[in-house]
Structure formats: structure tokens, C-alpha cells
Design a protein around this motif. Structure first.
Motif, PDB file in Angstrom:
ATOM      1  N   GLN A 111       1.161  -1.506  -0.139  1.00 44.13           N
ATOM      2  CA  GLN A 111      -0.154  -0.436  -0.199  1.00 44.13           C
ATOM      3  C   GLN A 111       0.641   1.243   0.442  1.00 44.13           C
ATOM      4  OE1 GLN A 111      -3.936   0.338  -0.274  1.00 44.13           O
ATOM      5  NE2 GLN A 111      -3.181  -2.024  -0.985  1.00 44.13           N
ATOM      6  N   ASN A 112       2.017   1.376   0.330  1.00 43.78           N
ATOM      7  CA  ASN A 112       2.667   2.375   0.212  1.00 43.78           C
ATOM      8  C   ASN A 112       3.022   2.746  -0.670  1.00 43.78           C
ATOM      9  OD1 ASN A 112       3.564   2.905   3.374  1.00 43.78           O
ATOM     10  ND2 ASN A 112       3.840   0.727   3.220  1.00 43.78           N
ATOM     11  N   PHE A 113       3.372   1.881  -1.683  1.00 48.24           N
ATOM     12  CA  PHE A 113       3.948   2.433  -2.842  1.00 48.24           C
ATOM     13  C   PHE A 113       2.543   2.090  -3.957  1.00 48.24           C
ATOM     14  CE2 PHE A 113       7.640  -0.748  -1.301  1.00 48.24           C
ATOM     15  CZ  PHE A 113       8.840   0.509  -2.018  1.00 48.24           C
ATOM     16  N   MET A 114       1.458   2.059  -3.263  1.00 51.92           N
ATOM     17  CA  MET A 114       0.281   1.817  -4.218  1.00 51.92           C
ATOM     18  C   MET A 114       0.035   2.933  -4.437  1.00 51.92           C
ATOM     19  SD  MET A 114      -0.579  -0.874  -6.037  1.00 51.92           S
ATOM     20  CE  MET A 114      -2.270  -0.487  -6.956  1.00 51.92           C
ATOM     21  N   GLY A 115       0.208   3.490  -2.475  1.00 53.17           N
ATOM     22  CA  GLY A 115      -0.292   5.789  -2.386  1.00 53.17           C
ATOM     23  C   GLY A 115       1.004   6.068  -3.356  1.00 53.17           C
ATOM     24  N   ALA A 116       2.382   5.178  -3.612  1.00 51.18           N
ATOM     25  CA  ALA A 116       3.137   7.019  -4.457  1.00 51.18           C
ATOM     26  C   ALA A 116       2.734   6.757  -5.314  1.00 51.18           C
ATOM     27  CB  ALA A 116       4.682   6.178  -3.822  1.00 51.18           C
ATOM     28  N   LEU A 117       2.560   5.711  -6.075  1.00 55.54           N
ATOM     29  CA  LEU A 117       1.382   5.414  -7.712  1.00 55.54           C
ATOM     30  C   LEU A 117       0.459   6.605  -8.053  1.00 55.54           C
ATOM     31  CD1 LEU A 117       1.158   4.712 -10.894  1.00 55.54           C
ATOM     32  CD2 LEU A 117      -0.072   2.666  -9.664  1.00 55.54           C
ATOM     33  N   ASP A 118      -0.293   6.236  -6.831  1.00 53.21           N
ATOM     34  CA  ASP A 118      -1.692   7.754  -6.476  1.00 53.21           C
ATOM     35  C   ASP A 118      -1.063   9.234  -6.481  1.00 53.21           C
ATOM     36  OD1 ASP A 118      -3.551   5.362  -7.034  1.00 53.21           O
ATOM     37  OD2 ASP A 118      -3.977   5.335  -5.427  1.00 53.21           O
ATOM     38  N   LYS A 119      -0.064   9.511  -5.227  1.00 52.67           N
ATOM     39  CA  LYS A 119       0.647  11.235  -5.761  1.00 52.67           C
ATOM     40  C   LYS A 119       0.842  11.428  -6.624  1.00 52.67           C
ATOM     41  CE  LYS A 119       1.121  10.594  -0.288  1.00 52.67           C
ATOM     42  NZ  LYS A 119       2.292  10.541   0.758  1.00 52.67           N
ATOM     43  N   ALA A 120       1.545  10.516  -7.524  1.00 52.47           N
ATOM     44  CA  ALA A 120       3.015  10.783  -8.772  1.00 52.47           C
ATOM     45  C   ALA A 120       1.696  10.996 -10.060  1.00 52.47           C
ATOM     46  CB  ALA A 120       4.113   9.724  -9.035  1.00 52.47           C
ATOM     47  N   CYS A 121       0.650  10.054  -9.867  1.00 54.11           N
ATOM     48  CA  CYS A 121      -0.842  10.335 -11.584  1.00 54.11           C
ATOM     49  C   CYS A 121      -1.194  11.684 -10.756  1.00 54.11           C
ATOM     50  CB  CYS A 121      -1.023   8.971 -11.002  1.00 54.11           C
ATOM     51  SG  CYS A 121      -0.681   7.109 -11.350  1.00 54.11           S
ATOM     52  N   SER A 122      -1.277  11.869  -9.544  1.00 52.04           N
ATOM     53  CA  SER A 122      -2.696  12.976  -9.423  1.00 52.04           C
ATOM     54  C   SER A 122      -1.557  13.808  -9.492  1.00 52.04           C
ATOM     55  CB  SER A 122      -2.393  13.237  -7.937  1.00 52.04           C
ATOM     56  OG  SER A 122      -3.717  13.787  -7.141  1.00 52.04           O
ATOM     57  N   TYR A 123       0.020  14.512  -9.184  1.00 54.64           N
ATOM     58  CA  TYR A 123       0.595  15.333  -9.173  1.00 54.64           C
ATOM     59  C   TYR A 123       0.477  15.438 -10.451  1.00 54.64           C
ATOM     60  CZ  TYR A 123       4.715  18.084  -9.811  1.00 54.64           C
ATOM     61  OH  TYR A 123       6.071  18.969 -10.344  1.00 54.64           O
ATOM     62  N   VAL A 124       1.060  14.404 -10.873  1.00 52.88           N
ATOM     63  CA  VAL A 124       1.265  14.835 -14.061  1.00 52.88           C
ATOM     64  C   VAL A 124      -0.099  15.098 -13.973  1.00 52.88           C
ATOM     65  CG1 VAL A 124       2.089  13.416 -14.711  1.00 52.88           C
ATOM     66  CG2 VAL A 124       3.212  13.035 -13.098  1.00 52.88           C
ATOM     67  N   ILE A 125      -1.048  14.760 -13.302  1.00 56.26           N
ATOM     68  CA  ILE A 125      -2.146  14.722 -14.226  1.00 56.26           C
ATOM     69  C   ILE A 125      -2.692  16.097 -13.954  1.00 56.26           C
ATOM     70  CG2 ILE A 125      -4.635  14.341 -14.489  1.00 56.26           C
ATOM     71  CD1 ILE A 125      -3.769  10.770 -14.228  1.00 56.26           C
ATOM     72  N   ASN A 126      -2.559  16.926 -12.431  1.00 57.87           N
ATOM     73  CA  ASN A 126      -2.642  18.044 -12.156  1.00 57.87           C
ATOM     74  C   ASN A 126      -1.841  19.670 -12.448  1.00 57.87           C
ATOM     75  OD1 ASN A 126      -5.532  17.936 -11.242  1.00 57.87           O
ATOM     76  ND2 ASN A 126      -4.607  16.005  -9.863  1.00 57.87           N
ATOM     77  N   HIS A 127      -0.876  18.458 -13.160  1.00 59.43           N
ATOM     78  CA  HIS A 127       0.702  19.548 -12.845  1.00 59.43           C
ATOM     79  C   HIS A 127      -0.201  20.992 -13.859  1.00 59.43           C
ATOM     80  CE1 HIS A 127       4.478  21.195 -13.691  1.00 59.43           C
ATOM     81  NE2 HIS A 127       4.119  21.231 -14.717  1.00 59.43           N
ATOM     82  N   ARG A 128      -0.042  22.267 -13.137  1.00 55.76           N
ATOM     83  CA  ARG A 128       0.118  23.720 -14.423  1.00 55.76           C
ATOM     84  C   ARG A 128       1.833  23.440 -14.367  1.00 55.76           C
ATOM     85  NH1 ARG A 128      -4.864  25.537 -12.368  1.00 55.76           N
ATOM     86  NH2 ARG A 128      -5.866  24.176 -11.001  1.00 55.76           N
TER      87      ARG A 128
END
Length: 745
Positions: free
Chosen positions: A364-381
Motif C-alpha cells: 500500500q505504501n507504493f500504491m499510495g506513491a503511484l496515486d500521488k505521482a499520477c495525481s501530481y502529473v495529471i493536475n500539473h500546471r
């Protein structure tokens, strides 16, 4: 045998019992008849008349066992140290089983005499000690207690030293001085000899053997780690440590009590992993960047049990996925930017999700990292956060492309699969309200211009969005579908109405009646337009029909969204062309003439310059009309192209209208901003009405919590909305604090 109490000769009876005890405790053959007689003798002594002799029997038995174990101790020690473990295990194997038989022989004494005077289990567990002074033990327990005090206590330390030497020999892959069975049996005897205890049954095992074993093992692990570190190869080090850990766990299962397994693992990890984290971390970045699966898997296996050690690889994986994600969408250009954007992000997501499943066991630590990274990239300005995030718009366009009829070469199954995958991206988007705006605009165009590939696919997609965000998010989209079905029913009723009054419109005429609140058409300016003569009757008749049925409702004709089918009969071949309303109106003017100037057309139709230019140019580009100048001016003459030909007899001219203009995109974003202000103001009023008085920070937190499902509002925007509501006198600052608000009832 008589159960009646009687006089018993203790000496004679005890002599008989003692002979049987000798056979039982040494595992010699005792005939069943002898066993039954001794069983009766024990009973007879316990209920003897006039005084029971249970206590005397107990004391004699205890004395015998002490003498027996003292004799065994001499036998164990007789053959010297090299045979100490072997002899100890041999005599313990016999004695431990014999003591169980002895326990059964004394069943009546145990149950009726000793147990009735014993402390309860609760008293033992929660009391200060296992037994109070002078309390008798059951015979089986007594036998084990005597073995501990008369055998283990004198030679225990020597035994442990020899056991540790044997385990070291096993580690060094040398020939063991004694059998594995003898080593394991001797170690487990320290547990079994206290197995009857309710409180701390492992105390002897832990204090006598386990503590020394773990200390010695720790020193061994330190030396092994120092030797391996000299090679300065992290990959090799991790492999060897992992192998070492597996070997030690196998050895622990072979020799030790099961309670020692986690302690052995912890000791090994402490000295070979935890003390050398910096060395292991030194290659972490390179391993992640090169995606060395085997190395990463080894690292994970070693670090997962060490407290907080996993955080460094988690952060490294997070940064790596961010970099890969931004690279995947960084330099996209061209018309298919929305397709490349979404599919590249999905590739990144699926690739690293698979890697985490394979390498990190879906931790779950790494799945959480995937979620954070995807959220950062997709919402990147881009541009340091100054440019708006384009993900909502591009995802809406991607869905639009899949749901349109124009999606060639893609099967229905593939469309379903891609739409299902697009929800993965949607869930990461912060500004879901922006997506909703773009999606509803595009859905409106698909429905109005009959360009949707499948109504089932449209409904399935809306249901997916509803599952992700709730009914409120998709309520307007559902109402748009409702309007389409209601309009179909309305058209049928209109046709019945015309038949009843024998009215012939001269053309096929159908309409969509759309609710202003549900459709994203409110911003569209109703353009001036003189309806062509051929349509006037149809428009008037429908208005009469509609107002007759729905008194008080207002109809606003959105001609710029309408389309028509025209049959071209002036050419060598007959064609059916689908055009926009303004294109149709321009073409209809050529029914009685072949040439007209741009000024004449504009004056007749009362179109503004922008609309006329766009639609006239589309007709010229499609070669239905021919212009005598390159640029259309008021003096430009347009004439029918009498030599027009097309391979298809049925075609559409709508490209000019279908493309989303930059102005429309900006208009959509502006409308989102206005909607957000209204949403936040409503949320603030709702919260304040319930709370009456609330501090500034608490209000901002509650507003943010309510809004985050649709968008992530900035603190600045929430503050502006608070100030606006203060001006409107919905809320006010309290008299004693400027950082506290109260609701104005």
C-alpha cells in the motif's frame, strides 16, 4: 476391586507401587494386570481408613523421582562433554514420556486430592507466582519440576554452550557432533519441562538458551555483514543477506521453538540491514531509474520489516513516476494531443501499477506513491503553475472522440475498454467540475448533431462518472438524455396534430426542445437570422402547437445549432447534403438564381459578418459555391458550381461548426469560475446556518472538505467568497474577533 475405604499397609503397598514406577518412568514393559493393580493401590491409599495416606504417597513419590533423576544426572555426565547432549536427549526422551504415564497412574491422587487444593488458573495467571509455598503439584508436573531442578540446573549452562557450538558448526557447514534430532530435542526440552505452567511457560527456554543464542547470532551476523560489505556491491550484498536470512529461518525452524522465529529474523535484519541502510540506499535511485526488478524486489523484501526503512524507496519511486509521467505528456502537439495525452498517462499508470504488483507485492505504501505521482502529473500546471491544468479538457475531448461516430477502425469492445480506462485518469483530476463542463458541452453537440456512436455507450459512460462522483455530478447529463427522449415523443404528437388538421408543411420537420438549465447552451448568443420562407410555416405551426400544450413556456430558437438535409437537383447526379441552418439558408437563396453577391445574401438573411463568413467559406471550400475573389467581401459574387461532382451521393458539411474554438474554451473556463464562486458561497451559507458561529480557519477547512469532490478551491477564492457574503449581509464578523464569523438570520 472394592471402592469402600479400608485399612491399608502403606509400606507393603508403596513397595509394590515403587516397582511399577521404576518400569513406567524407564519405559519398560508393565503388564496391564500390574498397571490395574497399582492404579487400585493409589486409590486405596488416598481413601484409606481411618486416615487417608495421600500426602505420604505424594512425599514418597517425590523422594523417589528426586533419587531417580539424580542417578540419571550421573549417567548423563559419565561419558564426558562430547556425549553430554546425546545422553541428555536419550534420558529426557524416556523420562518425559514416562512422566506422562506416571501422571495417568496417579490419576485419582491428581484429581481428587491435589486439584481440589490447587489455585485456579486465574489466580495463577494474575497472581504473584505460579504456586504458593507448600502447594502440591500434580504428579506429571512434579516429575518435570524435579527434572528442571535436578538435571537442567546443574548442567544447563554446559548444555547451552555445546548447543551453540553445534549450531555454529551447522552454520559453517561442518559435520555436526551430534544428531539434529538430539539438538532440537534438547532445546525443546527447555520448553516442554515448563509446559504445564499457565504463567510464563517459556521463561526457562528464553533465559537459559534463547537470550544467549540471539546474542551469539547477532555477533555472527555482524561479522558476516562486515565481510560482505568489503565487496562494495549493493546488489550482491542484498542477494547474500536475503539468502542468509532464508538460511537462518530454515535453521531456526529446524532447531528452535516457533516463538524464536520472529526474533531470529529481527536480529538478522537489525545487524545486516538496519545498521547498513545508507549503503543499501546508495544504489536505490539507480535501481529505480533503471527499473531493475530483481534488485528492487530484494530491497523490498529486506526493508519491509525494518521500521520506516521502506520510506526512502517509496519516495524514490514516487519521484521517478512523476518524472516519467511528465515526460510522457511534456511535448505533445498536433490534432491528436488529447488522445496521446490520455493514452500516454494510462500507459504510465498501468506500467508502474504492474511493476508495483510484481516487485513490491502491491504494498500500500507504493500504491499510495503511484496515486500521488499520477495525481501530481495529471493536475500539473505548466509554466510554474501559471498556466491552467489542461487534463479535464483533454480527457473530455478523448471521451468525445471515442463516443463520436467518426471513431473509425475502433471496435465497440475497444471503445468500451478505453472509456472504462479513462475513468482511471478522471479519478485523479482535482478540477472535476471543469471536466464536467467540457464533457456536457461535447455531449450536447453529439446529441444535437446526431453524432453519437451509441446511446448505450453514452449512458454507460455517464453511469461510470456517477459511480465516481455521485448523482449530483451527472444530474444535468441525465436530464439531457431525458430531453432527447421527450423531444422524440413531442415530435410524434406534433405529426398527429398536423394530420388531424390536414396541414402539409411541405418538408420533413423535427425539433429538440431542450431545458435551458440542463444544457450548456445558456452562454450562446441568439444570433439575428431571417428564417427562410420554406421554413416559416413549420416554425409558426410548431410554436402554435407547443404554446397550446404548454401555456407560459418560452421558446428560444437556436438556429445556429440546427441542421438540414437538402436535395441538390440541378446537377448531373442527385445529391443529398447535410448542412447547418445558415448554410442551408444561403443555398436556398440560389433556387431561383445562379449568382448573388455577398451583400445581397447578408441583407436577405440578416446574418452578422462572423456567421456569414464562416458558413459561406465552408460552402466555397466544399466547392458547392464558387467565388470570384479569394477573400469574401460585400462585392464578391457567389454562384452555384454547376460542374460539382462527388463520389458519395450523401455527405455532410459541418466541419466549420464542429471544431471547438479557443473562444469557446475560454468561455467554458470562465463559466466554471463563476459556478465555483456560487458553489462556495452556497457551501459557506450552508455551514454557517448550521454552526451559527465559526472561526475563520475552521470555516475554510469545512468549505474545502465539502468542495474537494468536485474541485480543489484555493484559500484565496474561499476568502473572496466570504468577503462577498459579508457584503451581501449573509454573515458578519463577531464583535470580539475579526477571525470569527456569525450567521445573520
Amino acid at each position: 476391586m472394592s471402592l469402600k475405604p479400608r485399612k491399608v499397609d502403606f509400606v507393603a503397598t508403596w513397595e509394590a507401587i515403587k516397582e511399577t514406577i521404576k518400569g513406567v518412568i524407564s519405559l519398560k514393559h508393565v503388564p496391564r494386570s500390574v498397571w490395574n493393580d497399582r492404579f487400585s493401590d493409589v486409590y486405596a491409599l488416598c481413601v484409606a481408613h481411618p486416615e487417608p495416606m495421600a500426602d505420604r504417597l505424594y512425599q514418597e513419590t517425590k523422594r523417589y523421582l528426586i533419587d531417580h533423576v539424580t542417578l540419571l544426572l550421573q549417567k548423563v555426565q559419565n561419558d564426558g562433554e562430547e556425549n553430554l547432549i546425546k545422553n541428555y536427549h536419550h534420558y529426557w526422551s524416556h523420562y518425559s514420556v514416562g512422566s506422562q504415564y506416571l501422571h495417568s497412574l496417579y490419576l485419582y491422587l491428581n484429581q481428587q486430592h491435589i486439584r481440589t487444593h490447587k489455585m485456579s488458573d486465574a489466580e495463577i495467571i494474575y497472581g504473584s507466582s505460579d504456586s504458593s509455598g507448600g502447594e502440591q503439584m500434580e504428579i506429571g508436573e512434579l516429575a518435570l519440576e524435579i527434572w528442571q531442578s535436578r538435571m537442567i540446573l546443574p548442567i544447563g549452562q554446559k548444555l547451552v554452550d555445546l548447543l551453540l557450538e553445534a549450531i555454529d558448526a551447522d552454520r559453517a557447514q561442518k559435520t555436526l557432533p551430534v544428531s539434529i534430532e538430539a539438538i532440537r530435542g534438547t532445546i525443546l526440552s527447555f520448553v516442554e519441562v515448563q509446559g504445564y505452567k499457565k504463567k510464563a511457560p517459556l521463561q526457562l527456554y528464553q533465559e537459559l538458551f534463547e537470550e544467549l543464542f540471539l546474542t551469539a547470532s547477532g555477533e555472527h551476523f555482524k561479522q558476516d555483514a562486515s565481510r560482505l560489505l568489503q565487496e562494495r556491491d549493493v546488489s550482491l550484498y542484498m542477494e547474500k543477506v536475503k539468502l542468509k536470512l532464508e538460511e537462518e529461518m530454515f535453521r531456526a525452524r529446524r532447531f528452535l521453538h516457533s516463538s524464536s522465529l520472529p526474533k531470529v529474523a529481527h536480529t538478522c535484519e537489525a545487524h545486516m540491514v538496519e545498521e547498513h541502510l545508507e549503503f543499501i540506499y546508495s544504489e536505490c535511485m539507480n535501481m529505480v531509474q533503471a527499473e531493475r526488478k530483481k534488485d528492487l524486489s530484494n530491497m523490498y523484501d529486506l526493508l519491509k520489516s525494518v521500521q520506516d526503512a521502506i520510506q526512502v524507496p517509496v519516495e524514490t519511486v514516487l519521484e521517478h513516476i512523476k518524472t516519467q509521467g511528465l515526460n510522457a505528456i511534456g511535448n505533445l502537439q498536433g490534432e491528436n494531443i488529447h488522445i496521446n495525452f490520455v493514452e500516454n498517462l494510462l500507459n504510465v499508470h498501468s506500467r508502474y501499477k504492474l511493476l508495483i504488483q510484481e516487485v513490491f507485492k502491491s504494498d500500500q505504501n507504493f500504491m499510495g506513491a503511484l496515486d500521488k505521482a499520477c495525481s501530481y502529473v495529471i493536475n500539473h500546471r505548466p509554466n510554474g503553475g501559471k498556466s491552467p491544468c489542461r487534463s479535464p479538457e483533454l480527457l473530455a475531448k478523448y471521451c468525445d472522440t471515442l463516443l463520436k461516430k467518426s471513431s473509425k477502425g475502433v471496435s465497440e469492445f475497444e471503445v468500451e475498454e478505453k472509456l472504462s480506462q479513462s475513468i482511471i485518469i478522471f479519478k485523479y483530476i482535482d478540477d472535476k467540475d471543469v471536466f464536467q463542463k467540457f464533457y456536457s458541452r461535447m455531449l450536447a453537440k453529439r446529441l444535437i448533431h446526431q453524432q453519437t456512436q451509441s446511446m448505450d455507450a453514452e449512458e454507460t459512460m455517464i453511469n461510470r462518472l456517477k459511480q465516481a462522483c455521485g448523482y449530483e455530478f451527472t444530474s444535468k447529463l441525465h436530464r439531457m438524455f431525458t430531453d432527447m427522449s421527450v423531444s422524440a415523443d413531442l415530435n410524434n404528437k406534433f405529426q398527429v396534430y398536423l394530420k388531424e388538421d390536414n396541414i402539409d408543411l411541405g418538408i420533413n420537420f423535427s425539433i429538440y426542445v431542450l431545458q435551458a438549465g440542463a444544457w450548456p447552451l445558456g452562454q450562446a448568443v441568439v444570433t439575428p437570422f431571417a428564417v427562410p420562407q420554406q421554413l416559416e410555416k413549420s416554425v409558426q405551426m410548431f410554436e402554435a402547437f407547443y404554446h397550446n400544450r404548454f401555456n407560459g413556456r418560452k421558446l428560444t430558437w437556436l438556429h445556429h445549432l440546427c441542421q438540414a438535409e437538402l436535395r441538390l437537383g440541378y446537377l448531373k447526379k442527385s445529391y443529398v447534403v447535410t448542412v447547418q441552418t445558415f448554410q442551408m439558408a444561403i443555398l436556398l437563396l440560389f433556387e431561383n438564381t445562379n449568382t448573388l453577391t455577398c451583400k445581397e445574401i447578408r441583407d436577405t438573411l440578416q446574418l452578422n459578418v462572423e456567421h456569414f463568413q464562416r458558413h459561406a467559406i465552408s460552402l466555397v471550400e466544399s466547392k458547392l459555391l464558387v467565388a470570384d475573389t479569394e477573400e469574401l467581401t460585400e462585392a464578391t459574387v457567389l454562384c452555384l458550381n454547376m460542374d460539382y461532382s462527388n463520389k458519395r451521393t450523401k455527405f455532410r458539411i459541418t466541419a466549420a461548426v464542429q471544431k471547438e474554438s479557443p473562444q469557446e474554451v475560454e468561455q467554458t473556463l470562465n463559466s466554471v469560475e463563476e459556478d465555483r464562486k456560487m458553489y462556495l458561497q452556497a457551501a459557506i451559507v450552508r455551514i454557517m446556518k448550521a454552526r451559527k458561529v465559526l472561526k475563520h480557519n475552521a470555516l475554510i477547512q469545512e468549505v474545502y472538505a465539502q468542495s474537494k469532490t468536485s474541485f480543489a478551491p484555493s484559500v484565496q477564492l474561499i476568502k473572496k467568497c466570504i468577503e462577498s457574503l459579508i457584503d451581501k449581509q449573509y454573515i458578519e464578523r463577531t464583535a470580539h474577533s475579526s477571525e470569527e464569523y456569525s450567521y445573520v438570520a
